[in-house]
Design a protein around this motif. Structure first.
Motif, mmCIF file in Angstrom:
data_model
loop_
_atom_site.group_PDB
_atom_site.id
_atom_site.type_symbol
_atom_site.label_atom_id
_atom_site.label_comp_id
_atom_site.label_asym_id
_atom_site.label_seq_id
_atom_site.Cartn_x
_atom_site.Cartn_y
_atom_site.Cartn_z
ATOM 1 N N TYR A 149 5.369 -27.629 -27.978
ATOM 2 C CA TYR A 149 4.475 -28.384 -27.094
ATOM 3 C C TYR A 149 5.283 -29.244 -26.116
ATOM 4 O O TYR A 149 4.978 -29.294 -24.920
ATOM 5 C CB TYR A 149 3.539 -29.255 -27.932
ATOM 6 N N ILE A 150 6.313 -29.921 -26.622
ATOM 7 C CA ILE A 150 7.146 -30.765 -25.763
ATOM 8 C C ILE A 150 7.943 -29.912 -24.764
ATOM 9 O O ILE A 150 8.084 -30.274 -23.592
ATOM 10 C CB ILE A 150 8.102 -31.626 -26.604
ATOM 11 N N LEU A 151 8.444 -28.766 -25.228
ATOM 12 C CA LEU A 151 9.184 -27.873 -24.342
ATOM 13 C C LEU A 151 8.351 -27.472 -23.136
ATOM 14 O O LEU A 151 8.813 -27.520 -21.993
ATOM 15 C CB LEU A 151 9.610 -26.607 -25.099
ATOM 16 N N THR A 152 7.113 -27.066 -23.401
ATOM 17 C CA THR A 152 6.281 -26.534 -22.326
ATOM 18 C C THR A 152 5.653 -27.626 -21.471
ATOM 19 O O THR A 152 5.488 -27.455 -20.260
ATOM 20 C CB THR A 152 5.183 -25.631 -22.899
ATOM 21 N N ASN A 153 5.310 -28.758 -22.069
ATOM 22 C CA ASN A 153 4.585 -29.791 -21.337
ATOM 23 C C ASN A 153 5.479 -30.880 -20.746
ATOM 24 O O ASN A 153 5.108 -31.485 -19.736
ATOM 25 C CB ASN A 153 3.542 -30.438 -22.253
ATOM 26 N N GLN A 154 6.616 -31.147 -21.372
ATOM 27 C CA GLN A 154 7.498 -32.201 -20.868
ATOM 28 C C GLN A 154 8.683 -31.633 -20.097
ATOM 29 O O GLN A 154 9.058 -32.150 -19.050
ATOM 30 C CB GLN A 154 7.986 -33.065 -22.028
#
Length: 317
Positions: free
Chosen positions: A204-209
């Motif tokens: 989630y962090i990879l794709t969104n942040q």
């Protein structure tokens, strides 16, 4: 033929090398030890006065340093112990968030202290005054919390009634802990904005942040983690552990959480077969539920404890 093959393989080798470099960098950013608590997010700065008020309270209240493996510098774990203001067998162990430490949970500590609890505020591995080179996002920390539970029982007696409480990474930590063979003294759990799994949160962090795809980075970071911490990220999860939980549990999550999305608490709630409650806090961002309306938070926690946390009752195994 060889030149033709090299024209094809050279760019692929370059991509692989770049992917490995980026994955190592991501692992370093996410998992390397932190010694200083980073500055809070912009949406939390409005609560700075209240936060420092709680830190001042912690500095003035009676505290003691507790340790696990005190004389082993590679395994030493530290915690702050706050005895209850009046004799009580109620005891809460509070698990802090990512790149925090026990002190950063002083607001929650005061809430439970005012409810008559003794409080233990551990520093997780690679945080605060505890040893450790890498952050394990709760998975290895759960083993330390088992030791903290047994240490509390040893020093405070068999009649102790223990509540497990955590926020963010701490919420996931107590969720992961819930699936272990807990002593009967553990009565209930409260998990505020915990993630469903380390792999899912990282993705989630990879794709969104970072705006990076899951592949190849999540598998590569997971492989690096396996070499250094002993497990693949996809092999461990809060959700799987909660399927084995037997303790009443309250899930709390901010409805506007953009760091650990609320669906993760829904997923954890669905996996739990023990008595459970889920409170979605309106307008709250990540780990903001306590701060956005502290009296409402205290009331909801007290209501859950009134229903499920009876210090006289031994939970079923």
């Amino acid at each position: 033929m060889v030149k033709h093959a090299w024209r094809i393989l050279a760019p692929l080798a370059g991509v692989a090398a770049t992917s490995l470099f980026v994955s190592e960098k991501l692992f370093s950013i996410a998992m390397n030890r932190v010694d200083d608590v980073p500055e809070t997010s912009d949406d939390k700065k409005q609560y700075a006065a209240a936060y420092y008020h709680y830190l001042d309270w912690l500095a003035k209240v009676e505290t003691h340093d507790w340790f696990l493996h005190q004389h082993d510098p590679n395994r030493r774990m530290h915690a702050i112990y706050i005895p209850a203001k009046a004799p009580s067998n109620k005891f809460v162990i509070i698990s802090h968030g990512y790149k925090g430490n026990g002190e950063t949970m002083s607001g929650y500590a005061k809430m439970f202290y005012d409810m008559g609890f003794s409080v233990l505020l551990p520093d997780d591995r690679a945080h605060g005054k505890s040893a450790g080179k890498y952050i394990s996002f709760g998975w290895l920390d759960r083993l330390d919390y088992l030791e903290w539970i047994n240490t509390a029982i040893k020093y405070r007696g068999e009649t102790l009634a223990i509540l497990l409480f955590g926020v963010s990474m701490g919420g996931a930590t107590v969720e992961m802990l819930s699936g272990e063979n807990l002593p009967t003294q553990v009565k209930a759990i409260i998990a505020d904005c915990g993630y469903s799994s380390i792999a899912e949160e990282l993705t989630y962090i990879l794709t969104n942040q970072y705006h990076l795809p899951k592949y190849p980075f999540e598998p590569m970071v997971s492989t690096i983690n396996r070499r250094r911490l002993g497990y693949y990220l996809g092999d461990v999860s809060s959700t799987d552990q909660l399927a084995h939980n037997t303790r009443p549990i309250l899930f709390i999550h901010g409805e506007k959480d953009a760091y650990v999305p609320p669906y993760m608490s829904y997923k954890n709630y669905a996996a739990t077969h023990a008595p459970k409650q889920l409170w979605l806090v309106r307008n709250a961002s990540h780990a903001e539920s306590f701060w956005i309306d502290t009296p409402a938070y205290q009331h909801r926690v007290a209501k859950f404890l009134h229903t499920y946390f009876d210090p006289r009752v031994i939970p079923a195994q």
